[in-house]
Design a protein around this motif. Structure first.
Motif, PDB file in Angstrom:
ATOM      1  N   LYS A   1      40.083 -58.155 -36.018  1.00 30.46           N
ATOM      2  CA  LYS A   1      40.244 -56.798 -36.543  1.00 30.46           C
ATOM      3  C   LYS A   1      39.397 -56.662 -37.796  1.00 30.46           C
ATOM      4  N   PRO A   2      39.094 -55.434 -38.218  1.00 31.47           N
ATOM      5  CA  PRO A   2      38.343 -55.258 -39.464  1.00 31.47           C
ATOM      6  C   PRO A   2      39.110 -55.818 -40.649  1.00 31.47           C
ATOM      7  N   SER A   3      38.352 -56.308 -41.636  1.00 33.17           N
ATOM      8  CA  SER A   3      38.945 -56.971 -42.786  1.00 33.17           C
ATOM      9  C   SER A   3      38.131 -56.643 -44.012  1.00 33.17           C
ATOM     10  N   GLY A   4      38.761 -56.725 -45.191  1.00 41.56           N
ATOM     11  CA  GLY A   4      38.031 -56.491 -46.422  1.00 41.56           C
ATOM     12  C   GLY A   4      36.955 -57.531 -46.656  1.00 41.56           C
ATOM     13  N   VAL A   5      37.199 -58.776 -46.201  1.00 40.66           N
ATOM     14  CA  VAL A   5      36.238 -59.870 -46.271  1.00 40.66           C
ATOM     15  C   VAL A   5      36.170 -60.510 -44.898  1.00 40.66           C
ATOM     16  N   ALA A   6      34.970 -60.791 -44.424  1.00 46.43           N
ATOM     17  CA  ALA A   6      34.834 -61.389 -43.088  1.00 46.43           C
ATOM     18  C   ALA A   6      33.772 -62.477 -43.062  1.00 46.43           C
ATOM     19  N   ILE A   7      33.504 -63.103 -44.215  1.00 46.59           N
ATOM     20  CA  ILE A   7      32.464 -64.124 -44.283  1.00 46.59           C
ATOM     21  C   ILE A   7      32.770 -65.251 -43.306  1.00 46.59           C
ATOM     22  N   GLY A   8      31.756 -65.696 -42.577  1.00 46.36           N
ATOM     23  CA  GLY A   8      31.959 -66.740 -41.578  1.00 46.36           C
ATOM     24  C   GLY A   8      30.769 -67.657 -41.459  1.00 46.36           C
ATOM     25  N   GLN A   9      30.955 -68.738 -40.694  1.00 48.11           N
ATOM     26  CA  GLN A   9      29.922 -69.726 -40.451  1.00 48.11           C
ATOM     27  C   GLN A   9      29.893 -70.064 -38.965  1.00 48.11           C
ATOM     28  N   VAL A  10      28.712 -70.440 -38.452  1.00 52.08           N
ATOM     29  CA  VAL A  10      28.583 -70.862 -37.057  1.00 52.08           C
ATOM     30  C   VAL A  10      27.930 -72.238 -37.010  1.00 52.08           C
ATOM     31  N   ALA A  11      28.240 -72.978 -35.955  1.00 49.02           N
ATOM     32  CA  ALA A  11      27.643 -74.295 -35.738  1.00 49.02           C
ATOM     33  C   ALA A  11      27.262 -74.426 -34.280  1.00 49.02           C
ATOM     34  N   GLY A  12      26.058 -74.936 -34.028  1.00 55.31           N
ATOM     35  CA  GLY A  12      25.638 -75.225 -32.676  1.00 55.31           C
ATOM     36  C   GLY A  12      26.099 -76.603 -32.255  1.00 55.31           C
ATOM     37  N   GLY A  13      26.137 -76.850 -30.950  1.00 51.51           N
ATOM     38  CA  GLY A  13      26.583 -78.129 -30.445  1.00 51.51           C
ATOM     39  C   GLY A  13      25.883 -78.489 -29.158  1.00 51.51           C
ATOM     40  N   PRO A  14      26.314 -79.566 -28.500  1.00 55.03           N
ATOM     41  CA  PRO A  14      25.691 -79.983 -27.244  1.00 55.03           C
ATOM     42  C   PRO A  14      25.781 -78.899 -26.181  1.00 55.03           C
ATOM     43  N   GLU A  15      24.748 -78.832 -25.317  1.00 54.08           N
ATOM     44  CA  GLU A  15      24.722 -77.931 -24.171  1.00 54.08           C
ATOM     45  C   GLU A  15      24.905 -76.466 -24.575  1.00 54.08           C
TER      46      GLU A  15
ATOM     47  N   ASP B   1      24.562 -66.521 -41.297  1.00 50.88           N
ATOM     48  CA  ASP B   1      24.462 -67.952 -41.046  1.00 50.88           C
ATOM     49  C   ASP B   1      23.740 -68.133 -39.717  1.00 50.88           C
ATOM     50  N   ALA B   2      22.832 -69.102 -39.632  1.00 51.59           N
ATOM     51  CA  ALA B   2      22.100 -69.344 -38.389  1.00 51.59           C
ATOM     52  C   ALA B   2      21.670 -70.796 -38.344  1.00 51.59           C
ATOM     53  N   GLU B   3      21.753 -71.399 -37.170  1.00 54.61           N
ATOM     54  CA  GLU B   3      21.243 -72.746 -36.972  1.00 54.61           C
ATOM     55  C   GLU B   3      20.850 -72.915 -35.519  1.00 54.61           C
ATOM     56  N   ILE B   4      20.215 -74.048 -35.216  1.00 55.63           N
ATOM     57  CA  ILE B   4      19.742 -74.314 -33.869  1.00 55.63           C
ATOM     58  C   ILE B   4      20.374 -75.595 -33.366  1.00 55.63           C
ATOM     59  N   GLY B   5      20.822 -75.593 -32.105  1.00 58.45           N
ATOM     60  CA  GLY B   5      21.459 -76.751 -31.517  1.00 58.45           C
ATOM     61  C   GLY B   5      20.460 -77.733 -30.958  1.00 58.45           C
ATOM     62  N   PRO B   6      20.928 -78.891 -30.501  1.00 55.47           N
ATOM     63  CA  PRO B   6      20.019 -79.936 -30.010  1.00 55.47           C
ATOM     64  C   PRO B   6      19.247 -79.536 -28.769  1.00 55.47           C
ATOM     65  N   ASP B   7      19.714 -78.522 -28.026  1.00 54.27           N
ATOM     66  CA  ASP B   7      18.993 -78.084 -26.826  1.00 54.27           C
ATOM     67  C   ASP B   7      18.105 -76.882 -27.096  1.00 54.27           C
TER      68      ASP B   7
END
Length: 741
Positions: free
Chosen positions: A433-447, A387-393
């Motif tokens: 810790k390590p896990s069988g599933v580690a799917i995640g998401q990220v979000a950018g924000g101010p500053e 997952d990848a995104e760009i913040g307002p700055d």
């Protein structure tokens, strides 16, 4: 080992159908020559000046869900006010149904609210999208599968605590791959695929504003038999024009197709091909900034074996034409490339591909059109998702799953890295810790702030979502925080960060204040309310001696008032104000450059409408202005520009642009007079605005910014001796504003 490739491809297909999030970003994209990059791990920039809150420290992970559920993170996004929203699935115990849930972390808070059930879905994980809008709302879009599939939306308006009731956009058989986008005006567009026998077709629907109704679906192409469409993308320009793109999979060759709907048009254009006729292109992804700059990236292959590559095209704001194809490669088994546009015009691509092992790669296109070497971000085998995104700055946030150790395919962790001011941070493991599933998401924000949500397995059939963030210290709730002991830069109004800002107003009076940053561009922005169209705003500096910068505002009746925003907060029509004087209707231009009188306080220059004479008004340190006298005569054909201290002698200087487009310099003496005119250079006539930006680059020298007729914004760094260095383009789409100052 190479044997990992086949199992991974099944995972890749699932991710591509469910994980893509359209990315909105401020910025520009410049066209340039084709560049082929090579694998390398060295940083692509030597820029300095990173922020600690952009790549850490991360807060201590906290649980977002309980331990008894089977859950999955779908998407995380940040609203314009800093509110963070997370979408997730929860399997209903004892059934094959799924609950679509959302959780909200209010702006300036470290605490998440309990997840709320939005809808209950049948078996199958269909497309889900979260999309913030400029008005602060967040729209959730999903597909509810059944005998007929229904595309639904729900909206969390700015400041609200509950989501709206679901609204159905369209209903029919075999709807899937829904993509949504929202433009600067608030117009929302949904584009999706619909299966029809041996082919698929692309449809679209539109909505004006968060509370508007969705239009009836329209078909965007006439797809022949045995043609399949890939996940569509949609771009909304500031003027309301629309572009939809998709990959078309045919029996002989794949291609990237596009259709447009110009602003004010009632229908869409016929599909046209963007990819080269000699290549087979697929998997197109779009990145776009709110100013309208757009970039597309897809995977293409030629006739020969091993010739797979990434191809990119860019389109400047206001243009209807895409630039030439720029090539990166070779690559193998590319997964979900993300094109991200920064405020200064850089384009960063982040993707997963195979090179000895699957890994997360990135490459950046500079403002001059040069591509960096490819950099690998991951440190182990990447078995699942990116997952990848760009913040307002312009800060790029990337999160991915990788093996906890070489060869350990069952132990997985979620990692994060950020690109701040041109430099990538080292990866940070967010999983506890390590896990069988580690799917995640990220979000950018101010500053440059970031928020992450990821999965950790609890048992054989259950899991738990965890979350962490950067910059989570709650701001001082005091409505009037303590100002600094010494004055900020004269044009530093928001963020209390020491960088100069730029005021931009529309013809309707809506004020936006753009914040400067260390790299000498404008990035984050805040709204300053809507002012009467008869008002003239003058960013002045500290009027009342409290070391907090104020704004002078001339009203329709000629009254001049000083508005006193709280420290670090934007000025609005509701900010406290005090009268400064009356009788200012006879002036048609104002300039503030600093201290002309030698008393260490900023002064005001005003041009008389009837004569063109310049008058100097001294600031007396007590929220009042005193007329000093005539500064220069007959400037009817010259526009005064407050440029700050151009030669480093401690005195404010003044620039003038004449009717022929020649720029002149007048050095201040510190004794309420100006030195003789010195020619700086010709060619300034085409600019629709020239603003003395103050020390934008924070090198102690006064700089200029200029807007051309196409809406491009240029920075002219001061050289310290009264001249300016070569211009650098720092933005597009600025012709939506009537005034800049």
């Amino acid at each position: 080992m190479r044997s990992n490739v086949q199992p991974r491809r099944a995972t890749v297909r699932r991710i591509l159908g469910a994980s893509l999030v359209p990315v909105l970003a401020l910025g520009i994209v410049a066209s340039g020559a084709v560049a082929t990059t090579a694998t390398a791990a060295a940083p692509e920039s030597t820029a300095t000046g990173t922020r600690a809150d952009a790549d850490g420290p991360w807060s201590v992970p906290t649980a977002l869900t309980g331990t008894a559920d089977s859950v999955e993170a779908i998407d995380v996004r940040t609203a314009t006010d800093g509110t963070v929203v997370a979408a997730m699935y929860r399997e209903v115990p004892g059934s094959s149904r799924l609950e679509l849930r959302v959780a909200v972390r209010p702006a300036a808070s470290e605490t998440w609210g309990a997840p709320t059930v939005i809808d209950t879905l049948n078996t199958g994980r269909e497309t889900v999208r979260l999309l913030p809008a400029p008005d602060g709302s967040v729209t959730l879009t999903w597909v509810r599968a059944g005998s007929e599939n229904t595309i639904r939306t729900s909206t969390l308006t700015a400041g609200a605590t509950t989501w709206s009731d679901p609204v159905d956009i369209a209903q029919g058989t075999r709807f899937f791959d829904v993509t949504t986008a929202i433009g600067a005006s608030g117009k929302a567009v949904a584009v999706w695929n619909q299966s029809g026998g041996r082919s698929t077709q692309v449809f679209a629907s539109e909505r004006d504003g968060a509370n508007g109704a969705w239009s009836s679906p329209v078909r965007l192409d006439d797809t022949p038999a045995e043609i399949l469409e890939g996940v569509p993308q949609v771009i909304v320009a500031p003027d309301g024009s629309l572009t939809a793109v998709w990959s078309e999979y045919g029996p002989e060759r794949n291609a990237v197709k596009a259709v447009d709907k110009p602003a004010g048009a009632t229908g869409w254009t016929a599909p046209r091909t963007l990819s080269a006729p000699t290549s087979s292109a697929s998997g197109v992804r779009a990145g776009v900034g709110p100013d309208g700059d757009a970039v597309l990236v897809w995977t293409a292959s030629g006739e020969s074996e091993g010739a797979t590559r990434l191809e990119t095209v860019v389109r400047p704001a206001g243009s209807t034409e895409w630039g030439p194809i720029e090539t990166h490669g070779p690559v193998e088994n590319v997964v979900d490339p993300r094109p991200l546009v920064a405020p200064n015009g850089e384009v960063t691509l982040v993707w997963v591909d195979w090179r000895d092992t699957y890994g997360v790669r990135t490459v950046t296109r500079s403002t001059t059109g040069d591509w960096s070497a490819v950099r690998t971000l991951s440190t182990e085998y990447v078995p699942e998702q990116l997952d990848a995104e760009i913040g307002p700055d312009g800060t790029v946030q990337a999160g991915w799953v990788q093996s906890a150790a070489t060869g350990d395919e069952d132990g997985r962790v979620f990692l994060h890295a950020a690109r701040v001011d041109g430099v990538w941070s080292a990866p940070t493991q967010l999983s506890r810790k390590p896990s069988g599933v580690a799917i995640g998401q990220v979000a950018g924000g101010p500053e440059g702030r970031a928020t992450a949500v990821w999965h950790e397995s609890v048992g054989s059939f259950t899991g738990q979502l965890w979350t962490a963030g950067t910059g989570l210290t709650v701001p001082n709730p005091d409505p009037d925080p303590e100002p600094p002991a010494t004055p900020s830069q004269r044009r530093d109004y928001v963020g209390a960060d020491g960088f100069v800002d730029l005021f931009a107003q529309t013809s309707a009076g809506a004020l936006t204040i753009y914040q400067g940053k260390a790299s000498g561009v404008y990035s984050a922005k805040v709204q300053g309310g809507t002012w009467p169209t008869t008002s003239t705003l003058i960013p002045f500096g500290d009027v009342d001696g409290d070391n907090v910068n104020d704004v002078l505002v001339r009203g329709a009746a000629g009254g001049l008032r000083a508005y006193h925003p709280a420290y670090g907060r934007p000025v609005t029509p509701n900010s406290p104000s005090t009268p400064v004087g009356t009788g200012w209707t006879g002036f048609d231009a104002f300039a503030v450059s600093g201290d002309f009188t030698g008393d260490k306080r900023p002064d005001l220059i005003a041009r008389q409408t009837s004569t063109g004479d310049l008058y100097l008004y001294r600031h007396n340190g007590k929220a009042a202005l005193t007329k000093v006298g005539l500064l220069a005569a007959d400037w009817k054909a010259r526009t005064p520009i407050g440029a700050g201290d151009l030669n480093g002698d401690g005195h404010a200087d003044l620039l003038a642009r004449d009717a022929a487009g020649v720029l002149w310099r007048h050095l201040g003496t510190g004794k309420s007079t100006l030195g003789p005119a010195v020619k700086v250079g010709p060619g300034w006539g085409p600019f629709t605005a020239v603003v003395g930006a103050g020390d934008l680059t924070k090198d102690g020298k006064g700089d200029l910014v200029a807007r051309d007729a196409e809406g491009l914004l240029w920075k002219y760094p001061g050289n310290g001796s009264g001249g300016f260095a070569k211009p650098v383009r720092i933005g597009t789409g600025w012709n939506v504003f009537a005034t800049l100052n």
